[in-house]
Design an enzyme around this catalytic site. Structure first.
Site, mmCIF file in Angstrom:
data_model
loop_
_atom_site.group_PDB
_atom_site.id
_atom_site.type_symbol
_atom_site.label_atom_id
_atom_site.label_comp_id
_atom_site.label_asym_id
_atom_site.label_seq_id
_atom_site.Cartn_x
_atom_site.Cartn_y
_atom_site.Cartn_z
ATOM 1 N N ASP A 9 -21.325 -60.893 20.790
ATOM 2 C CA ASP A 9 -20.662 -60.169 21.857
ATOM 3 C C ASP A 9 -19.615 -61.132 22.440
ATOM 4 O OD1 ASP A 9 -19.793 -58.372 23.734
ATOM 5 O OD2 ASP A 9 -21.785 -57.850 24.476
HETATM 6 C C1 BGC Z 1 -19.158 -55.777 25.628
HETATM 7 C C2 BGC Z 1 -19.094 -55.241 24.210
HETATM 8 C C3 BGC Z 1 -17.662 -55.059 23.803
HETATM 9 C C4 BGC Z 1 -16.920 -56.382 23.953
HETATM 10 C C5 BGC Z 1 -15.458 -56.308 23.571
HETATM 11 C C6 BGC Z 1 -18.298 -57.005 25.823
HETATM 12 O O1 BGC Z 1 -18.210 -57.352 27.157
HETATM 13 O O2 BGC Z 1 -20.493 -56.061 25.961
HETATM 14 O O3 BGC Z 1 -19.795 -54.034 24.105
HETATM 15 O O4 BGC Z 1 -17.588 -54.572 22.501
HETATM 16 O O5 BGC Z 1 -17.003 -56.805 25.307
HETATM 17 O O6 BGC Z 1 -14.738 -55.605 24.521
#
Ligand code: BGC
Length: 762
Positions: A229
């Site tokens: 993530d």
């Molecule tokens: C989120 C993800 C997301 C990523 C990219 C993170 O903060 O938890 O679900 O895909 O950011 O935006």
């Protein structure tokens, strides 16, 4: 490109560089070897593709895209085909926009209604979440682009999400928090998996070798790449070792250098670096081989699809006297700011720059004899007397009042959790005031997670529209006006009050540690075990028609745990309209040596039925439908015994049931010791036989009157046996003053451990 050859020609620095993004959304390239970079983008219910300035919170600009209904809505469809269709549409837009992977689906279990990101997630039930995810993935990937199922794993709250430690026992992990990922990985083979921010039992998900390698790859057969993530990586070297291939987004090369240094110093095996490169490049290559940038992205057609999907997801929660569908020609008051400006998606990384948005008012204003009143302002919780009074007048002059209400953006979002389950005070007040002047009040809800409804008895009908995407307005009108017969069912329980939820005392944890103390008792598994009254149970939803069930037939009355059971049931549309029913199959372990939920969803099917039509629905249940996770075996295990096969309209409304006996073929490690108790031992006739002389001696000893007293209490053999049920073998020495000897007991233990026949598993 020959991936392995390319890797063999790379310098260590080039290889390490591939293990992190080049920027916020791209993998790196190695131009001299023809290795191209690929782009990934959020998801999950549309594209959040950013061209220039990037962020992971959905704040900065992204391209115009179609916002489909969010996960909380699509799961309520209980419709595998619909999720596949949604995936196909998103896959097409990815192809058009040259995206290799869409970051979704998001499948974390709704452990508490408070989680700010529940709107993006599917369900409190792992079977439903897994089926929804697998079909969505199949849809997207059928278009030659990848998915990234997220957030692996136990990311069930937003509060301190980057540093919280989810403390979860093995059985709960296996039965509740991992299966949605497992089903999706096994059935749909997602190209990538995104591992979560949090720690699990003390180890960051990103550094968790057990999770990322032992379980994900070796057990489930995942063959894509794992990405972090955004900003989740703690120790980059440890994470490479654990099986985390791609760190996102770019850390400016800082962590690549750490990887190089670790290899040079002999702390990290270079072959692991090679392996991660190979996995990333294989996926990228798969995309490049399938790239079709000339794919059409017909946003208007997708808007229509979004409308159709949204209508299929809505859940009719209440409809007293069949007030809905609304009859054309009646005087209707449409009330509430959400009617013109619906809340159709949630905040955070999934936030889509919607190409167009339709409110329900747009549709209603086309009808004759409709009026509108704002009722409340979206930006404030405070009741506004002027707006309330105006709404009362509008409602009072109409035959039916339809209030559009729910949660404003600030109430639920990625990044933080809710503190309570109430709607803004101004909206609750509006519902009560309108209902007081109009006995035919309908409430349409736009929210991403359950709310308390203290006003429920005041209103006639409630339609849960959830966060239904950019076409939610049209879809709502379709359902309210009866162009579509509602067929959504709740993918989560609506408790009466926050205090009733299983996690109420400890949700959020103690800063770092979040103990999942409720164990497997999540959602309906908890409410049903406790028999807590709920507002609306899991699986519940009404229709404009009625369905009846008959002829539940099991293919056998007894099966082995290695076999399968076929279950069929007839469902008939006994009403006057065509409609769709969600046939739900629950399995109930009738008696068990482990504490298990009362029933668990193990099958569902959505069936379309014309008025008067009957269809037979069949399910095939295998071992997993009956199994629990045994922490001694570290495996699934089925106990011998009776299981109820229940067909229900919700987890609280079982309409038909039949029992099947399942025979275990697996022996549990079950050695007898001096501490074994009589109840367990006497359950086995052969052991009872071995123990007979000991018991006889004990009983005759107990019956002998004390020298100075008459025997005053008469004790039957059964009473005697009942009283020693929980006594360990060893105590026989004490209770017979050594007449039963240590040696005698040890010999009995040895004999019992030498019985050859396999344990029944119980
Ligand atoms: C989120 C993800 C997301 C990523 C990219 C993170 O903060 O938890 O679900 O895909 O950011 O935006």
């Amino acid at each position: 490109m020959d991936v392995q050859k390319a890797i063999s020609e790379m310098t260590l620095e080039e290889k390490a560089s591939l293990l992190s993004g080049s920027d916020f959304w791209h993998t790196k390239s190695v131009e001299r070897l023809g290795v191209e970079s690929c782009m990934v983008s959020d998801g999950p219910h549309g594209l959040r593709k950013q061209n220039q300035k990037a962020d992971h919170l959905g704040i900065r600009e992204s391209i115009k895209a179609v916002c489909f209904p969010t996960g909380c809505a699509t799961a309520s469809s209980f419709d595998r085909e619909l999720l596949k269709t949604l995936g196909e549409a998103i896959g097409d837009s990815c192809q058009h926009e040259k995206l290799s992977v869409v970051l979704g689906p998001a499948v974390n279990i709704k452990r508490s209604p408070l989680c700010g990101r529940n709107f993006e997630y599917f369900s409190e039930d792992p079977y439903l979440a897994g089926e929804a995810a697998a079909n969505f993935i199949q849809g997207v990937q059928s278009r030659g682009v990848g998915t990234s199922i997220k957030h692996f794993a136990c990311n069930n709250q937003e509060y301190r999400r980057l540093s919280s430690n989810s403390v979860v026992d093995e059985r709960t992990l296996r039965e509740i928090y991992l299966p949605a990922f497992e089903t999706a990985v096994k059935q749909a083979k997602p190209w990538t998996v995104m591992c979560s921010y949090n720690l699990i039992n003390g180890t960051y998900a990103c550094e968790n070798r057990w999770l990322l390698t032992d379980v994900l790859r070796l057990e489930w057969g995942f063959d894509g790449y794992v990405m972090s993530d955004w900003g989740a990586v703690d120790d980059r070297v440890a994470s490479v070792e654990a099986g985390l291939d791609l760190e996102m987004p770019s850390a400016g090369g800082e962590t690549d250098r750490l990887v190089v240094q670790a290899v040079r110093e002999g702390r990290l095996d270079e072959r692991l670096v090679d392996l991660s490169c190979e996995r990333i490049l294989n996926v990228n290559q798969r995309y490049q081989n399938n790239a079709r940038p000339d794919t059409l992205w017909d946003k208007q057609a997708q808007h229509e699809l979004a409308r159709r999907i949204a209508a299929e997801c809505m859940v009719l929660l209440k409809n007293d006297g069949g007030l809905l569908p609304l009859k054309v020609g009646r005087r209707i008051a449409v009330i509430g700011a959400f009617a013109k400006k619906p809340r159709f998606q949630g905040g955070g990384s999934s936030h889509i720059n919607a190409d167009q948005v339709t409110g329900a008012w747009e549709e209603f204003s086309k009808l004759a004899d409709v009026s509108y009143s704002e009722g409340y302002t979206i930006d404030s919780d405070e009741p506004n007397e002027l707006l309330l009074a105006e709404a009362e007048v509008t409602a009072g002059a109409a035959e039916i009042a339809v209030i559009f209400a729910g949660l404003p953006d600030r109430y639920e979002s990625e990044g933080y959790d809710r503190k309570h389950m109430r709607m803004p005070a101004c909206q609750e007040r509006l519902i009560r005031r309108v209902a007081a002047v109009n006995p035919n009040t309908v409430v349409v809800l736009h929210n991403g997670a359950p709310i308390e409804m203290p006003w429920i008895d005041d209103v006639t009908a409630v339609l849960e529209a959830y966060l239904g995407g950019q076409a939610v307005g049209g879809a709502t009108a379709d359902v309210l006006l009866g162009r579509v017969n509602p067929s959504g069912r709740l993918a989560e329980t609506f408790p009466l009050r926050l205090e009733d939820t299983a996690t109420f005392p400890w949700y959020g944890g103690e800063k770092v540690n979040v103990e999942y103390r409720e164990g497997v008792f999540v959602g309906y598994r908890y409410y049903d075990a406790k028999r807590t009254p709920v507002l609306f149970p899991f699986g519940f939803g009404l229709s404009y028609t009625d369905f009846q069930y008959a002829h539940l037939i099991l293919s056998a009355s007894e099966i082995a745990d290695t076999g399968t059971l076929t279950v069929s049931v007839e469902v008939t549309n006994v009403g006057k309209r065509a409609g769709k029913e969600v046939v739900q199959l629950y399995v109930a372990d009738r008696e068990s040596t482990v504490v298990r939920p009362v029933r668990e969803l193990k099958g569902f099917a959505k069936v379309a039925l014309e008025s008067g039509e009957t269809k037979t629905v069949s399910f095939t249940l295998g071992n997993r439908a009956f199994a629990y996770w045994n922490e001694k075996l570290h495996d699934w295990h089925v106990e011998t015994g009776a299981f109820g096969i229940q067909i229900g309209k919700s987890s609280r409304d079982i309409v038909l049931e039949e029992d099947v006996n399942v025979l275990s073929t697996v022996s549990l490690p079950n050695r007898v010791t001096l501490n074994s108790i009589f109840e367990d031992l006497l359950a086995d006739p052969e052991k009872a036989e071995i123990l007979r002389p000991i018991l006889d001696l004990y009983q005759s000893n107990m019956r002998r009157p004390a020298p100075d007293k008459e025997d005053s209490v008469s004790i039957t053999d059964d009473m005697m046996r009942a009283m020693i049920a929980y006594t360990p073998l060893r105590s026989m020495m004490n209770f017979t003053k050594g007449q039963i000897t240590y040696r005698q007991l040890v010999e009995a233990v040895e004999k019992m451990n030498h019985i050859e026949k396999p344990e029944s598993g119980r």
